[in-house]
Design a protein around this motif. Structure first.
Motif, PDB file in Angstrom:
ATOM      1  N   PRO A  72       0.792  -1.237   0.000  1.00 26.20           N
ATOM      2  CA  PRO A  72       0.000   0.000   0.000  1.00 26.20           C
ATOM      3  C   PRO A  72       0.823   1.286   0.000  1.00 26.20           C
ATOM      4  O   PRO A  72       0.308   2.331  -0.384  1.00 26.20           O
ATOM      5  CB  PRO A  72      -0.830  -0.114   1.281  1.00 26.20           C
ATOM      6  CG  PRO A  72      -0.066  -1.034   2.157  1.00 26.20           C
ATOM      7  CD  PRO A  72       0.627  -1.994   1.237  1.00 26.20           C
ATOM      8  N   ARG A  73       2.089   1.223   0.402  1.00 24.41           N
ATOM      9  CA  ARG A  73       2.919   2.438   0.431  1.00 24.41           C
ATOM     10  C   ARG A  73       3.904   2.505  -0.735  1.00 24.41           C
ATOM     11  O   ARG A  73       4.668   3.450  -0.832  1.00 24.41           O
ATOM     12  CB  ARG A  73       3.661   2.504   1.758  1.00 24.41           C
ATOM     13  CG  ARG A  73       2.719   2.730   2.916  1.00 24.41           C
ATOM     14  CD  ARG A  73       3.468   3.016   4.190  1.00 24.41           C
ATOM     15  NE  ARG A  73       2.527   3.307   5.240  1.00 24.41           N
ATOM     16  CZ  ARG A  73       2.328   2.535   6.284  1.00 24.41           C
ATOM     17  NH1 ARG A  73       3.016   1.431   6.433  1.00 24.41           N
ATOM     18  NH2 ARG A  73       1.450   2.873   7.196  1.00 24.41           N
ATOM     19  N   HIS A  74       3.877   1.497  -1.588  1.00 24.50           N
ATOM     20  CA  HIS A  74       4.793   1.483  -2.735  1.00 24.50           C
ATOM     21  C   HIS A  74       4.275   2.430  -3.811  1.00 24.50           C
ATOM     22  O   HIS A  74       3.075   2.475  -4.091  1.00 24.50           O
ATOM     23  CB  HIS A  74       4.913   0.058  -3.291  1.00 24.50           C
ATOM     24  CG  HIS A  74       6.044  -0.112  -4.249  1.00 24.50           C
ATOM     25  ND1 HIS A  74       6.006   0.350  -5.539  1.00 24.50           N
ATOM     26  CD2 HIS A  74       7.268  -0.693  -4.089  1.00 24.50           C
ATOM     27  CE1 HIS A  74       7.140   0.067  -6.140  1.00 24.50           C
ATOM     28  NE2 HIS A  74       7.921  -0.567  -5.293  1.00 24.50           N
ATOM     29  N   HIS A  78       0.250   2.407  -4.644  1.00 21.64           N
ATOM     30  CA  HIS A  78      -0.430   3.173  -3.588  1.00 21.64           C
ATOM     31  C   HIS A  78      -1.704   3.871  -4.057  1.00 21.64           C
ATOM     32  O   HIS A  78      -2.615   4.092  -3.282  1.00 21.64           O
ATOM     33  CB  HIS A  78       0.530   4.189  -2.955  1.00 21.64           C
ATOM     34  CG  HIS A  78       0.780   5.405  -3.798  1.00 21.64           C
ATOM     35  ND1 HIS A  78       1.637   5.385  -4.869  1.00 21.64           N
ATOM     36  CD2 HIS A  78       0.270   6.647  -3.738  1.00 21.64           C
ATOM     37  CE1 HIS A  78       1.664   6.582  -5.423  1.00 21.64           C
ATOM     38  NE2 HIS A  78       0.841   7.368  -4.759  1.00 21.64           N
ATOM     39  N   LYS A  79      -1.801   4.199  -5.337  1.00 22.46           N
ATOM     40  CA  LYS A  79      -2.962   4.953  -5.827  1.00 22.46           C
ATOM     41  C   LYS A  79      -4.111   4.007  -6.156  1.00 22.46           C
ATOM     42  O   LYS A  79      -3.989   3.111  -6.984  1.00 22.46           O
ATOM     43  CB  LYS A  79      -2.579   5.756  -7.066  1.00 22.46           C
ATOM     44  CG  LYS A  79      -3.674   6.679  -7.537  1.00 22.46           C
ATOM     45  CD  LYS A  79      -3.207   7.540  -8.685  1.00 22.46           C
ATOM     46  CE  LYS A  79      -4.345   8.442  -9.118  1.00 22.46           C
ATOM     47  NZ  LYS A  79      -3.965   9.241 -10.280  1.00 22.46           N
ATOM     48  N   SER A  80      -5.248   4.221  -5.498  1.00 22.14           N
ATOM     49  CA  SER A  80      -6.431   3.400  -5.740  1.00 22.14           C
ATOM     50  C   SER A  80      -6.878   3.540  -7.192  1.00 22.14           C
ATOM     51  O   SER A  80      -7.108   4.648  -7.681  1.00 22.14           O
ATOM     52  CB  SER A  80      -7.554   3.829  -4.799  1.00 22.14           C
ATOM     53  OG  SER A  80      -8.692   3.050  -5.015  1.00 22.14           O
ATOM     54  N   GLN A  85      -2.198  -0.856  -9.564  1.00 18.09           N
ATOM     55  CA  GLN A  85      -3.287  -1.684  -9.042  1.00 18.09           C
ATOM     56  C   GLN A  85      -4.064  -2.355 -10.176  1.00 18.09           C
ATOM     57  O   GLN A  85      -4.487  -3.502 -10.052  1.00 18.09           O
ATOM     58  CB  GLN A  85      -4.224  -0.861  -8.160  1.00 18.09           C
ATOM     59  CG  GLN A  85      -3.612  -0.522  -6.820  1.00 18.09           C
ATOM     60  CD  GLN A  85      -4.616   0.049  -5.842  1.00 18.09           C
ATOM     61  OE1 GLN A  85      -5.807   0.161  -6.129  1.00 18.09           O
ATOM     62  NE2 GLN A  85      -4.144   0.408  -4.662  1.00 18.09           N
TER      63      GLN A  85
END
Length: 137
Positions: A72-74, A78-80, A85
């Motif tokens: 989640p911090r990479h 990190h971007k939804s 993703q």
């Protein structure tokens, strides 16, 4: 060196050659039909996205739920709804369409995410497929 004469020599692990896999072909050999080439990433992804069965719906939901928890911090992930993703979702869905016995499991995303940090999604899918399906595993 001491004891060297009494120990049999063994080839080092580095000297061993991996078993050669036959080239993918649809031709018939004297031993019978050859293995079919693996399905393309795009075909499997399309099948996963268009499937209407309940099992694939559950898999898509699980993947969607876990995507935000994968690195989640990479910067890539990190971007939804970002490109990282989406690529992660695509590879995991395509693999689930390929391997109905396993489908999707938590933790797969971290392996695929690592691969996506170094290569495009189609290549990451090919490597992940080999990790999951080919010997020696």
């Amino acid at each position: 060196t001491r004891g060297a004469a009494s120990q049999p020599s063994r080839p080092s692990k580095l000297a061993r050659q991996p078993n050669a896999l036959p080239a993918a072909s649809t031709a018939t050999t004297p031993a019978g039909p050859a293995k079919k080439p693996p399905e393309a990433f795009e075909v499997l992804l399309s099948r996963a996205n268009k499937a209407t069965d309940l099992e694939m719906d559950k898999i898509r939901e699980c993947i969607s739920r876990d995507i935000g928890r994968t690195f989640p911090r990479h910067i890539i992930f990190h971007k939804s709804g970002g490109i990282g993703q989406r690529a992660l979702t695509n590879v995991l869905r395509a693999y689930a369409a390929l391997d109905a016995e396993v489908g999707y499991c938590q933790g797969m995303g971290f392996i695929v995410g690592l691969l996506l940090g170094y290569m495009p999604e189609a290549k990451a899918f090919d490597i992940f497929r080999k990790l999951m399906l080919e010997r020696p595993w």
